[in-house]
Structures are given as C-alpha cells and as structure tokens.
Design a protein around this motif. Structure first.
Motif, short mmCIF file in Angstrom:
data_model
loop_
_atom_site.label_atom_id
_atom_site.label_comp_id
_atom_site.label_asym_id
_atom_site.label_seq_id
_atom_site.Cartn_x
_atom_site.Cartn_y
_atom_site.Cartn_z
N MET A 121 -3.23 6.25 4.16
CA MET A 121 -2.80 7.65 4.13
C MET A 121 -1.80 7.89 3.00
O MET A 121 -1.95 8.82 2.22
CB MET A 121 -2.16 8.02 5.48
CG MET A 121 -1.62 9.45 5.52
SD MET A 121 -0.94 9.89 7.15
CE MET A 121 0.52 8.86 7.21
N PHE A 122 -0.79 7.04 2.90
CA PHE A 122 0.26 7.27 1.91
C PHE A 122 -0.12 6.80 0.51
O PHE A 122 0.31 7.39 -0.48
CB PHE A 122 1.56 6.58 2.35
CG PHE A 122 2.23 7.24 3.51
CD1 PHE A 122 2.86 8.47 3.36
CD2 PHE A 122 2.22 6.66 4.76
CE1 PHE A 122 3.48 9.10 4.43
CE2 PHE A 122 2.83 7.28 5.85
CZ PHE A 122 3.46 8.50 5.68
N SER A 165 -9.84 0.94 5.73
CA SER A 165 -9.04 1.75 4.79
C SER A 165 -9.95 2.54 3.86
O SER A 165 -9.66 3.69 3.51
CB SER A 165 -8.11 0.85 3.97
OG SER A 165 -8.84 -0.02 3.12
N THR A 166 -11.06 1.94 3.47
CA THR A 166 -12.03 2.64 2.64
C THR A 166 -12.61 3.85 3.37
O THR A 166 -12.74 4.94 2.80
CB THR A 166 -13.17 1.68 2.24
OG1 THR A 166 -12.64 0.65 1.40
CG2 THR A 166 -14.27 2.42 1.49
N SER A 167 -12.93 3.67 4.65
CA SER A 167 -13.47 4.77 5.44
C SER A 167 -12.45 5.90 5.60
O SER A 167 -12.81 7.09 5.53
CB SER A 167 -13.89 4.27 6.83
OG SER A 167 -15.00 3.40 6.74
N VAL A 168 -11.18 5.55 5.79
CA VAL A 168 -10.13 6.57 5.95
C VAL A 168 -10.01 7.41 4.68
O VAL A 168 -10.01 8.65 4.74
CB VAL A 168 -8.77 5.90 6.27
CG1 VAL A 168 -7.63 6.91 6.17
CG2 VAL A 168 -8.79 5.29 7.67
N ASN A 169 -9.94 6.76 3.53
CA ASN A 169 -9.74 7.48 2.28
C ASN A 169 -10.96 8.31 1.89
O ASN A 169 -10.82 9.48 1.50
CB ASN A 169 -9.42 6.48 1.16
CG ASN A 169 -9.12 7.16 -0.16
OD1 ASN A 169 -10.00 7.31 -1.00
ND2 ASN A 169 -7.88 7.59 -0.33
N SER A 170 -12.15 7.75 2.02
CA SER A 170 -13.35 8.50 1.63
C SER A 170 -13.59 9.67 2.58
O SER A 170 -14.04 10.74 2.15
CB SER A 170 -14.57 7.58 1.61
OG SER A 170 -14.82 7.02 2.88
N SER A 171 -13.28 9.50 3.86
CA SER A 171 -13.46 10.59 4.83
C SER A 171 -12.50 11.73 4.54
O SER A 171 -12.88 12.91 4.64
CB SER A 171 -13.23 10.07 6.25
OG SER A 171 -14.19 9.09 6.60
N ALA A 172 -11.26 11.41 4.18
CA ALA A 172 -10.29 12.46 3.83
C ALA A 172 -10.77 13.25 2.62
O ALA A 172 -10.62 14.48 2.57
CB ALA A 172 -8.92 11.83 3.56
N SER A 190 -6.40 12.03 6.37
CA SER A 190 -6.35 10.57 6.46
C SER A 190 -5.77 10.14 7.80
O SER A 190 -6.30 9.21 8.46
CB SER A 190 -5.51 9.99 5.32
OG SER A 190 -6.08 10.25 4.07
N LEU A 191 -4.70 10.79 8.20
CA LEU A 191 -4.06 10.46 9.48
C LEU A 191 -5.03 10.71 10.64
O LEU A 191 -5.18 9.86 11.53
CB LEU A 191 -2.79 11.28 9.66
CG LEU A 191 -2.05 11.11 10.99
CD1 LEU A 191 -1.56 9.67 11.15
CD2 LEU A 191 -0.87 12.08 11.08
N VAL A 192 -5.67 11.87 10.63
CA VAL A 192 -6.58 12.23 11.72
C VAL A 192 -7.76 11.26 11.80
O VAL A 192 -8.13 10.78 12.89
CB VAL A 192 -7.09 13.68 11.54
CG1 VAL A 192 -8.23 13.98 12.50
CG2 VAL A 192 -5.96 14.67 11.75
N MET A 193 -8.36 10.93 10.64
CA MET A 193 -9.51 10.02 10.65
C MET A 193 -9.11 8.61 11.07
O MET A 193 -9.83 7.94 11.82
CB MET A 193 -10.18 10.00 9.28
CG MET A 193 -10.92 11.27 8.93
SD MET A 193 -12.27 11.68 10.08
CE MET A 193 -13.38 10.30 9.86
N GLY A 249 0.81 -1.21 0.00
CA GLY A 249 0.00 0.00 0.00
C GLY A 249 0.84 1.26 0.00
O GLY A 249 0.58 2.21 -0.74
N VAL A 250 1.89 1.26 0.81
CA VAL A 250 2.76 2.44 0.90
C VAL A 250 3.52 2.66 -0.40
O VAL A 250 3.87 3.80 -0.74
CB VAL A 250 3.74 2.29 2.09
CG1 VAL A 250 4.79 3.40 2.08
CG2 VAL A 250 2.98 2.32 3.41
N SER A 251 3.77 1.60 -1.16
CA SER A 251 4.55 1.73 -2.40
C SER A 251 3.90 2.69 -3.40
O SER A 251 4.58 3.28 -4.23
CB SER A 251 4.72 0.35 -3.06
OG SER A 251 3.49 -0.15 -3.57
N PHE A 252 2.59 2.88 -3.31
CA PHE A 252 1.91 3.79 -4.23
C PHE A 252 2.26 5.24 -3.94
O PHE A 252 2.04 6.11 -4.78
CB PHE A 252 0.39 3.59 -4.15
CG PHE A 252 -0.08 2.30 -4.76
CD1 PHE A 252 -0.34 2.21 -6.11
CD2 PHE A 252 -0.24 1.18 -3.97
CE1 PHE A 252 -0.77 1.02 -6.68
CE2 PHE A 252 -0.66 -0.02 -4.51
CZ PHE A 252 -0.93 -0.11 -5.87
#
Length: 504
Positions: free
Chosen positions: A168-169, A345-352, A381-384, A22-25
């Motif tokens: 996040m990343f 992870s879906t919730s983190v990204n969509s919330s950001a 993303s970090l905060v959520m 995931g981080v590689s992206f």
C-alpha cells in the motif's frame, strides 16, 4: 514442532526488514504514475526478478516438491510451455501495451469491443485476485502451522497485514524491489536445501539418481493423446494457455511491461523473468525427487504418521524443520513466506491500479486530480489487501470451500483470455459476436469447473475431461463461437475499435 531461537530470529528479522524496506519507498515524492509504473525508471533485472517472483507462489514452493515426491515430473511440462508463450509476449503483447496510452490492461478491450468488454474483464480480474490472495494466504498458513506451531488465523493475519502495509505505502517500486529480494532468497533457500540433501545421502549424491531412476521418478508423463489424464501433451497445452493468459491480459504483468525504461528493456525483463522460472521450477521438482530418495534410503527418519503417500505435501515442511542446520531452517521458512508475499503484494498493487483506472476514473471521476488519485490508490490497496486476508480466513478449515474458490477463479478469469485473443487475432469480429462468444465460453468453463460439485443424481451431466482442459476448451469455445457468429451477423460500420489489432 517449534523453531529454534536462531531460526526465529532469522525469520522475524527478514519479515521486519522486508516490510520496512517496502514502506521506505513511501517517503519519496511520487505521483500516481510513479506509484503504478515507477516512473518507467526501474532496472531491467529487477523487473525480470519481479516477473519471476510473480510466477512462483508459496503454492509452487511446496506443491512442486510434494508433486514430485508423490509421482514424477509431469508437472514440469508446464514450465516447458513458457518459452513459446514468452516469444508471443515479446513479439506482440509488450509492444501493444507500451503503445497504448493507458495503465490498464483492459483499456485495449474497450477500444476493440466497447465499454462492456473493459468492464467485464476488469471486474472479473478483481474477483480473481481476491480468490487468488485468499487461496495463497490460506495455503501458505497450512505448512507454516506445522513449521511454527502457530494457529492458522494468526499466520494469515500476520502475513496479510505485512504484505498490505508495504504494498500500500510503497507502490509498484516496493513490490518490484521486494519481489527481487524475495526471488533471490527463494533461490538461495532451495539451493541450500539441495546441498543438504546431496551431502546427507548415505552412499553419496549419486544415490539420489539411482533411486529416482529405479522408481521412474523423473518421467515427464505419458505421450499418449488422452484428454482425461495428465499426459505430457495435456499439461503442455494447458501451460501454453495459462501463460498466454498471464502475459496477455494479467494486469500485474502488463504493469511490469510499462515500468521498463524502453521497449527493448521491457522485452529483456520479460524474457529474463519468465525463462528463469524454468530452471528454478526444475530445481523444486528435483527437491521432491531427492526427498523421496532421502527417505527411501533412511526410512527411520520419517515419522510413521507421514509415511503414507497421501502426506506428500507435508514431507518438505517436515524436512525443513527436522533435517536442516539451524539458521538454514529460518532461511527456508523465510523463502516460503517470500514466495507467498511476492504474489500477494503483486495482486494488491495491480488491483488498486484497476480500481483507479477502470472504475473510479472511467465511471465516477474522469478528471480526478493527481493528489486524489494517490488517495484512491492507497485506499484501494488497503481494501484489496484486507479483503484478500478476510477471504483466507473464511477458507480456514474448509477444504471443499477451497476447491470451490479455485473453481470460481477459473470461471472469473477463463473468459478474459478468449475475449482478448478474439479481438487480437481478427479485425472482423464485432462486439456482438464477441459477447455471444464470451457467454458460451463462460458456460463451458462453468460446466467443467463445477462438475465436481454436482449432486449424485446429476453426475451423468458432469465433464469427463481433465480439469486442466477447462481454460483450453473455454477459450477455444469463445474463439470458435465468435468467428462463427461473425459469419452470420454483419459487422457494424461504426462502434468497434480496430486500431490496435495485429498488423496495424
């Protein structure tokens, strides 16, 4: 009961690889659009697998077998409502969101009813996601506590931090690609479990069906029209409304629509991901029924402390640890984590995305530069992710608080579907009528959701309807009140946007 070394290696190897992948992206040169939509270049099958993985949480992985072990397949009726909701989605929702020039699911509501509607929906979406992440991380930690022997806070922290890092990343590309991998692992783990159950029955695989038939374990529920019990029809209607909410106003689904290369590909990925859930959920229900038959045929394999039906949700975790071959257990544990991680992870990204598009750029910095947009997305993303993890830690050991969170989640999200449908179905409903409808609908939802928490002296005011009808009656109240108010309050000639409704 601790896992053998081989299973721990499989589990930790999976966790490490998925985070690094995931981080590689993050090493790609990306704009905020790439972070949110993947540049509209993601393959159809991967988006479809991501939609499927979003449907399946760790709760589904463990609760569906537990439900089937305890009772029957009544819960599977929820899956049977998906085809109708998916057809509505591909005919109306997918074209709508791909047509409007916004990454936000709630831009449409502002166009239709004004800024208050967008603000209401986006704010309560964020609150819903915090409740959702907290509940999923906490419920994931409960069986993991049994499987791994670790403390619940430790499991919550490891899972929450791991998901937050790659979500996040990596952005939406990391979320979709890791979802695709996790979906495949989840299916593989479930198939492995069924294979072991089939080959372990003393009289062969047919014994599972003989015991299940004798105990009526494959029933879809009563076909009576009863609003106080979980009948076939009640679950079907509940599933239809929940899935319309998912497809129609959930930011995480809308981002996948606009991540596809074209309208055609968006439709294909939506149908693929949603319809795939039907046979896979059936597989989970079958696992629960097979576990019931397995321990009926060999009751000596089940410890005395787990023999009561109140322990149904603990049976599958115990089977995973005690009955599966080494290595396969590690795969199943990874599958459970995969289900939870994909949802969080879906919730983190969509919330950001909602924080950036619906709040920062709408209220504070409308002309925010692209470089600054990326900073906002990373910080949001970090905060959520951390907020969801903290919510899970607060739930630790407090069952009543967990029930309260689910009740609040219904209140937060229930009114948004009714508001969306009100604007989507009719061009005549005004902003004022919609606002009155939402207030009435949320009051009904609050009454039904919080009835279980009323003190004894107020018990006579509690709802007698089944809890699954909360979103149904709340949404219908919003629609009914909105249409009725429209008859008595003339629609203003300006101020309501109607350019995006059906038929236009």
């Amino acid at each position: 009961m601790e896992l053998p070394i081989l299973d721990l290696v499989v589990f930790f190897g999976y966790m490490l690889l998925i985070v690094l992948f995931g981080v590689s992206f993050s090493f790609k040169k990306r704009s905020s659009k790439d972070y949110i939509t993947g540049g509209g270049k993601l393959p159809t099958w991967a988006i479809g697998m991501s939609i499927f993985a979003t449907f399946v949480s760790s709760i589904s992985f463990l609760a569906l077998p537990g439900n089937a072990y305890l009772s029957d397949w009544n819960g599977f009726v929820f899956s049977l409502s998906i085809p109708l909701a998916a057809v509505v989605a591909v005919l109306f929702f997918v074209p709508l969101y791909r047509r409007i020039e916004s990454n936000s699911a709630y831009f449409y509501l502002e166009q239709r009813f004004g800024l208050w509607a967008r603000s209401y929906a986006s704010l309560f979406y964020l609150l819903t996601q915090i409740a959702r992440m907290g509940a999923i991380l906490y419920l994931l930690a409960l069986p993991m506590n049994i499987l791994l022997g670790w403390s619940i806070p430790t499991i919550i922290l490891i899972t929450g931090v791991s998901v937050t890092i790659y979500a996040m990343f990596g952005g939406i590309e990391a979320v979709i690609w890791t979802d695709a991998i996790q979906g495949i692992i989840l299916i593989g783990g479930a198939l492995a479990c069924i294979a072991v159950l089939f080959t372990s029955m003393p009289e062969g695989p047919g014994q599972i069906f003989d015991i299940a038939q004798a105990q009526d374990k494959m029933s879809l529920g009563s076909f009576e029209f009863n609003f106080t019990e979980s009948t076939f029809w009640l679950v079907l209607v509940y599933g239809l409304f929940i899935n319309l909410q998912n497809f129609g106003i959930d930011q995480s689904y809308i981002q996948r629509y606009i991540s596809a290369k074209s309208n055609r590909e968006a439709v294909k990925s939506t149908l693929f991901g949603s319809l795939l859930y039907i046979p896979i959920s059936l597989m989970f229900f079958f696992i629960g029924t097979a576990l019931f038959a397995y321990y009926q045929a060999m009751p000596e394999l089940l410890p005395e402390q787990l023999q009561g039906m109140e322990n149904a949700d603990k049976i599958f975790p115990y089977f995973i640890v005690s009955a599966l071959p080494k290595g396969i257990t590690g795969l199943l544990v990874a599958s459970i984590f995969a289900a939870g991680m994909s949802t969080v992870s879906t919730s983190v990204n969509s919330s950001a995305t909602v924080i950036l598009t619906d709040h920062i750029k709408r209220y504070l910095r409308p002309n925010l530069e692209h470089g600054s947009e990326m900073k906002v997305l990373l910080i949001a993303s970090l905060v959520m992710g951390l907020t969801g993890t903290m919510a899970a830690l607060l739930l630790n050991g407090v069952t009543s608080a967990l029930d309260a969170w689910w009740a609040l989640s219904s209140i937060f999200s229930g009114g948004i579907l009714g508001l969306f449908l009100l604007g989507f179905i009719s061009k005549k409903v005004s902003s004022k009528a919609a606002m009155i409808g939402v207030v009435c609908g949320v009051l009904v939802i609050s009454w039904m959701s919080l009835s279980a928490f009323l003190p004894e002296e107020l018990a006579s005011f509690a709802s007698n309807f089944h809890a699954n009808l909360t979103i149904v009656l709340g949404t219908m109240t919003i629609l009914l009140v909105g249409f009725l108010v429209t008859l008595f309050i003339p629609r203003p000639t300006t101020g309501d946007g109607h350019n995006l409704t059906i038929g236009q």
